[in-house]
Design a protein around this motif. Structure first.
Motif, mmCIF file in Angstrom:
data_model
loop_
_atom_site.group_PDB
_atom_site.id
_atom_site.type_symbol
_atom_site.label_atom_id
_atom_site.label_comp_id
_atom_site.label_asym_id
_atom_site.label_seq_id
_atom_site.Cartn_x
_atom_site.Cartn_y
_atom_site.Cartn_z
ATOM 1 N N LYS A 25 0.834 -1.209 0.000
ATOM 2 C CA LYS A 25 0.000 0.000 0.000
ATOM 3 C C LYS A 25 0.868 1.258 0.000
ATOM 4 C CE LYS A 25 -3.141 1.716 3.320
ATOM 5 N NZ LYS A 25 -4.096 1.445 4.388
ATOM 6 N N GLU A 26 1.920 1.260 0.818
ATOM 7 C CA GLU A 26 2.856 2.395 0.865
ATOM 8 C C GLU A 26 3.557 2.564 -0.480
ATOM 9 O OE1 GLU A 26 3.802 4.782 3.290
ATOM 10 O OE2 GLU A 26 1.931 4.118 4.164
ATOM 11 N N LYS A 27 4.003 1.445 -1.063
ATOM 12 C CA LYS A 27 4.683 1.509 -2.359
ATOM 13 C C LYS A 27 3.767 2.113 -3.417
ATOM 14 C CE LYS A 27 7.002 -2.043 -3.905
ATOM 15 N NZ LYS A 27 7.454 -3.421 -4.178
ATOM 16 N N LYS A 28 2.508 1.733 -3.391
ATOM 17 C CA LYS A 28 1.541 2.240 -4.365
ATOM 18 C C LYS A 28 1.377 3.753 -4.223
ATOM 19 C CE LYS A 28 -3.100 1.356 -6.094
ATOM 20 N NZ LYS A 28 -4.308 0.561 -5.959
ATOM 21 N N LYS A 29 1.284 4.232 -2.969
ATOM 22 C CA LYS A 29 1.156 5.673 -2.737
ATOM 23 C C LYS A 29 2.370 6.426 -3.258
ATOM 24 C CE LYS A 29 0.371 5.969 1.722
ATOM 25 N NZ LYS A 29 -0.005 6.423 3.069
ATOM 26 N N ILE A 30 3.541 5.916 -2.983
ATOM 27 C CA ILE A 30 4.774 6.600 -3.383
ATOM 28 C C ILE A 30 4.952 6.543 -4.903
ATOM 29 C CG2 ILE A 30 7.279 6.660 -3.124
ATOM 30 C CD1 ILE A 30 6.820 5.284 -0.344
ATOM 31 N N ASN A 31 4.638 5.399 -5.494
ATOM 32 C CA ASN A 31 4.802 5.240 -6.939
ATOM 33 C C ASN A 31 3.983 6.249 -7.733
ATOM 34 O OD1 ASN A 31 6.693 3.238 -7.829
ATOM 35 N ND2 ASN A 31 5.419 1.710 -6.829
ATOM 36 N N LYS A 32 2.865 6.699 -7.183
ATOM 37 C CA LYS A 32 2.024 7.683 -7.871
ATOM 38 C C LYS A 32 2.788 8.970 -8.161
ATOM 39 C CE LYS A 32 -2.384 6.077 -6.078
ATOM 40 N NZ LYS A 32 -3.532 6.388 -5.206
ATOM 41 N N LEU A 33 3.754 9.292 -7.322
ATOM 42 C CA LEU A 33 4.544 10.506 -7.525
ATOM 43 C C LEU A 33 5.601 10.349 -8.611
ATOM 44 C CD1 LEU A 33 5.176 11.529 -3.816
ATOM 45 C CD2 LEU A 33 3.605 12.613 -5.433
ATOM 46 N N PHE A 34 5.878 9.111 -8.997
ATOM 47 C CA PHE A 34 7.002 8.861 -9.891
ATOM 48 C C PHE A 34 6.580 8.301 -11.247
ATOM 49 C CE2 PHE A 34 8.845 9.171 -5.741
ATOM 50 C CZ PHE A 34 10.004 9.883 -5.981
ATOM 51 N N VAL A 35 5.356 8.583 -11.667
ATOM 52 C CA VAL A 35 4.910 8.078 -12.966
ATOM 53 C C VAL A 35 5.650 8.748 -14.121
ATOM 54 C CG1 VAL A 35 2.639 7.297 -12.221
ATOM 55 C CG2 VAL A 35 2.936 9.661 -12.962
ATOM 56 N N LYS A 36 6.117 9.978 -13.914
ATOM 57 C CA LYS A 36 6.813 10.718 -14.969
ATOM 58 C C LYS A 36 8.337 10.605 -14.868
ATOM 59 C CE LYS A 36 3.192 14.201 -15.124
ATOM 60 N NZ LYS A 36 2.871 15.619 -14.888
ATOM 61 N N ILE A 37 8.805 9.680 -14.077
ATOM 62 C CA ILE A 37 10.247 9.576 -13.838
ATOM 63 C C ILE A 37 10.978 9.106 -15.096
ATOM 64 C CG2 ILE A 37 10.307 7.199 -12.976
ATOM 65 C CD1 ILE A 37 12.206 10.073 -11.393
ATOM 66 N N ASP A 38 12.147 9.630 -15.316
ATOM 67 C CA ASP A 38 12.991 9.251 -16.432
ATOM 68 C C ASP A 38 13.308 7.755 -16.355
ATOM 69 O OD1 ASP A 38 16.335 9.312 -17.204
ATOM 70 O OD2 ASP A 38 14.848 10.019 -18.651
ATOM 71 N N LYS A 39 13.258 7.080 -17.485
ATOM 72 C CA LYS A 39 13.502 5.630 -17.514
ATOM 73 C C LYS A 39 14.893 5.261 -17.000
ATOM 74 C CE LYS A 39 10.213 4.744 -21.136
ATOM 75 N NZ LYS A 39 9.961 4.462 -22.538
ATOM 76 N N ASN A 40 15.851 6.149 -17.169
ATOM 77 C CA ASN A 40 17.210 5.883 -16.693
ATOM 78 C C ASN A 40 17.283 5.867 -15.167
ATOM 79 O OD1 ASN A 40 18.165 5.811 -19.345
ATOM 80 N ND2 ASN A 40 18.551 8.006 -19.358
ATOM 81 N N LYS A 41 16.379 6.566 -14.520
ATOM 82 C CA LYS A 41 16.364 6.644 -13.052
ATOM 83 C C LYS A 41 15.424 5.617 -12.429
ATOM 84 C CE LYS A 41 17.192 11.631 -12.986
ATOM 85 N NZ LYS A 41 16.626 12.931 -12.583
ATOM 86 N N ARG A 42 14.627 4.957 -13.234
ATOM 87 C CA ARG A 42 13.553 4.089 -12.730
ATOM 88 C C ARG A 42 14.053 2.980 -11.796
ATOM 89 N NH1 ARG A 42 8.942 5.147 -11.194
ATOM 90 N NH2 ARG A 42 7.644 3.359 -10.995
ATOM 91 N N ALA A 43 15.131 2.313 -12.145
ATOM 92 C CA ALA A 43 15.629 1.202 -11.321
ATOM 93 C C ALA A 43 16.039 1.690 -9.933
ATOM 94 C CB ALA A 43 16.800 0.511 -12.005
ATOM 95 N N VAL A 44 16.716 2.834 -9.882
ATOM 96 C CA VAL A 44 17.121 3.404 -8.594
ATOM 97 C C VAL A 44 15.895 3.793 -7.786
ATOM 98 C CG1 VAL A 44 18.320 5.343 -7.505
ATOM 99 C CG2 VAL A 44 19.330 4.214 -9.480
#
Length: 135
Positions: A25-44
């Motif tokens: 549930k926490e991961k889902k909340k946080i992931n919402k902020l990172f939908v526009k994140i650069d693909k190069n940064k995604r793994a980090v």
């Protein structure tokens, strides 16, 4: 060489399922902020989010334990030496809270520029309130 028995207390299956659900549930909340994140940064970002979610849930558990039992525990070294020391839960909470805050800062630094401002404001609100920041 003989195997040693693990004497740590394990949580039961029901508590583990609940903890994993809370982490998800926490991961889902946080992931919402990172939908526009650069693909190069995604793994980090994904690894940081996973760790922040785990720490958030664990900090809540530790906080409840500290509320119930306080921040000190008794110790006894030998027959005549005893007293109080900081509890392991309190030590763990303090250490994990520092790591949590560092991970939150790293996540904010990885946000796209337009989203950093709002995240920074939320972080300032957290610092002013003295509570654990949740996204």
């Amino acid at each position: 060489m003989e195997e040693q028995e693990d004497i740590r207390e394990k949580i039961n299956e029901q508590e583990l399922v609940k903890k994993n659900a809370n982490i998800a549930k926490e991961k889902k909340k946080i992931n919402k902020l990172f939908v526009k994140i650069d693909k190069n940064k995604r793994a980090v970002v994904e690894k940081l989010i996973e760790n922040v979610a785990f720490m958030s849930v664990t900090l809540d558990e530790l906080k409840e334990d500290i509320k119930m039992y306080g921040v000190k525990e008794t110790y006894m070294n030998g027959s005549n030496q005893f007293g109080f020391k900081e509890s392991i839960e309190s030590k763990t909470y303090n250490t994990m809270l520092k790591n949590y805050m560092n991970a939150i800062k790293q996540l904010i630094d990885l946000l796209p520029e337009e989203e950093k401002k709002n995240a920074g404001e939320d972080l300032l609100k957290f610092i002013a309130s003295g509570k654990k920041w949740t996204i």
